[in-house]
Enzyme design. Structure first.
Site, PDB file in Angstrom:
ATOM      1  N   GLU A 334      25.719  51.267  47.787  1.00  0.00           N
ATOM      2  CA  GLU A 334      25.034  52.346  47.071  1.00  0.00           C
ATOM      3  C   GLU A 334      25.596  53.675  47.561  1.00  0.00           C
ATOM      4  O   GLU A 334      25.862  53.851  48.756  1.00  0.00           O
ATOM      5  CB  GLU A 334      23.524  52.272  47.333  1.00  0.00           C
ATOM      6  N   CYS A 410      21.198  49.095  31.855  1.00  0.00           N
ATOM      7  CA  CYS A 410      20.184  49.940  31.219  1.00  0.00           C
ATOM      8  C   CYS A 410      20.722  50.578  29.944  1.00  0.00           C
ATOM      9  O   CYS A 410      20.034  51.382  29.321  1.00  0.00           O
ATOM     10  CB  CYS A 410      19.686  51.010  32.183  1.00  0.00           C
TER      11      CYS A 410
END
Length: 455
Positions: A334, A410
């Protein structure tokens, strides 16, 4: 039939666009009409005309579609948050399934790929565990809060949102009362003056713990002890803080957060995994559907306990810790250092010791670990932002040649693009499972399972 700008005319809605707008045709000319739903006969006013299509404003519904429902929220048309609230929920799920399918066909060229029915919600209202409300003054000088009108920064005064946790309204009323009684000013975007900019509210759906973070345009919140006292009356109140943001920006939270009362965080669960959530933490806003999403991803990963798994764009380790329950080893990546610290802490509080986390861009960390350190993976999971995966990352995945790739998306448009890239280089899409995380909006999450060809 010639239609000019400002003409009023009648049209039947035959389809719906990707942003939830109604679509109708007259003499081959396509019209897009916001707030109209498939099956409606509507009266509209022409607003903008292009060569082959135009935009019209809904004037009235002459004949309601069998799929039209009465929205719970009176502000659903003005607010930019709920594009589909007037559409029956089952039809919303079909709309989202078709949206994913159409993008896979149009962008990815997948003509015969089955898209499974969307995993919907049992309760598609009051499902969000996080909400951020701007605090402003109206033209009469009254302190208001609510949400921005579509494509603007004009706040619609409303303390009751049917998507957020029901306790939000109680908190907002107490905050506004505190500001009125203590002459605390609201922020003005135009001038940069005024104290309180936003309020962030998080609720642990399993633990019932509540966090309130007040975003201020200064270093101190005067008479804050009175607000703390009022908020403490609410059952479950766990953390009250201020976030200092004195910059002229659309970013809501500042970099400095100071706890006024209680803990620096709240806790919540997704399945059996416990998470600590601070004001700055990324955490999925729909925990009930998130569990379904992660269980789908875990199922698609097909783990038997012998695999090394890379989880790219791992955030605070939400998917990583789910995977770690079944994998030999999980490595998360991340870009945000604070998120990685949260991920490490979440692993620790759950007693999970087979998960390791790295700070950096996925497209930089994975190639380095593969080429320099010889790291391999049997399964790779990606959960990228809306822009999808970087090509360098996709190329590294292809070189590493894992037996399965699980893609959590998404945005089904960039998903279709990336799936096409992987399938042209040795992978097949085996399953496509949309999950409704945001009922009454046009957004849809999708989990895909890709398998290496000729395994």
């Amino acid at each position: 039939m010639k239609i000019n700008k400002n003409d009023v005319f009648t049209i039947t809605i035959e389809d719906m666009g990707t942003e939830g707008e109604g679509i109708g045709k007259i003499d081959g000319f396509t019209w897009f009409i916001k707030d109209a739903v498939i099956g409606d006969m509507v009266e509209v006013k022409a607003m903008k005309l292009k060569k082959n299509y135009g935009y019209a404003r809904l004037v009235s519904v002459l004949k309601e579609s069998k799929y039209r429902v009465h929205p719970k929220c009176e502000f659903h048309r003005q607010c930019g948050g709920c594009q589909l609230q007037a559409l029956d929920y089952k039809q919303q799920l079909l709309f989202k399934q078709n949206k994913v399918s159409n993008n896979l066909k149009r962008i990815g060229g997948f003509e015969n790929l089955e898209v499974l029915p969307v995993i919907g919600m049992d309760k598609p209202y009051f499902y969000r565990n996080k909400a951020q409300f701007p605090i402003r003054q109206d033209k009469e000088g009254n302190i208001i809060t609510g949400f921005y009108a579509g494509r603007s920064h004009n706040v619609i005064a409303n303390t009751k949102c049917y998507l957020g946790a029901e306790i939000n309204e109680v908190i907002l009323i107490k905050l506004i009362e505190f500001m009125r009684e203590n002459h605390i000013t609201a922020y003005q975007e135009e001038t940069g003056k005024g104290l309180i900019r936003h309020v962030l509210i998080r609720v642990g759906f399993t633990t019932k713990e509540i966090m309130v973070c007040i975003v201020i345009n200064d270093n101190q919140l005067p008479k804050s002890e009175r607000l703390v006292e009022a908020l403490q009356e609410i059952a479950g109140m766990t953390s009250i803080s201020i976030s200092i943001n004195k910059v002229n920006t659309n970013v809501i939270l500042g970099n400095t957060v100071r706890t006024l009362w209680g803990q620096d965080y709240i806790t919540d669960y997704i399945g059996e995994v416990k998470y600590q959530i601070s004001p700055l933490s990324f955490y999925q806003v729909n925990p009930v559907q998130t569990q379904k999403l992660y269980q789908t991803a875990l199922s698609f990963a097909g783990l038997n306990g012998s695999e090394t798994v890379w989880d790219l764009y791992c955030g605070i380790g939400t998917i990583s810790l789910f995977l770690a329950q079944k994998a030999k080893k999980v490595m998360g990546v991340e870009i945000l250092p604070d998120a990685i610290e949260d991920a490490k802490n979440n692993a620790k509080i759950n007693g999970i010791f087979n998960a390791e986390f790295f700070v950096g861009k996925a497209e930089e960390v994975l190639p380095r670990k593969y080429k320099e350190d010889g790291e391999h993976a049997q399964v790779i999971v990606v959960d990228p932002p809306r822009k999808g995966c970087d090509q360098v990352l996709l190329d590294t995945i292809i070189e590493m040649n894992p037996k399965r790739v699980v893609y959590v998306s998404c945005d089904s448009a960039t998903l279709a693009r990336d799936l096409r890239y992987l399938c042209d280089r040795g992978y097949d899409v085996k399953k496509v499972q949309p999950v409704d995380m945001f009922g009454h909006t046009v957004h849809v999450e999708t989990v895909c399972c890709l398998q290496r060809v000729n395994m």
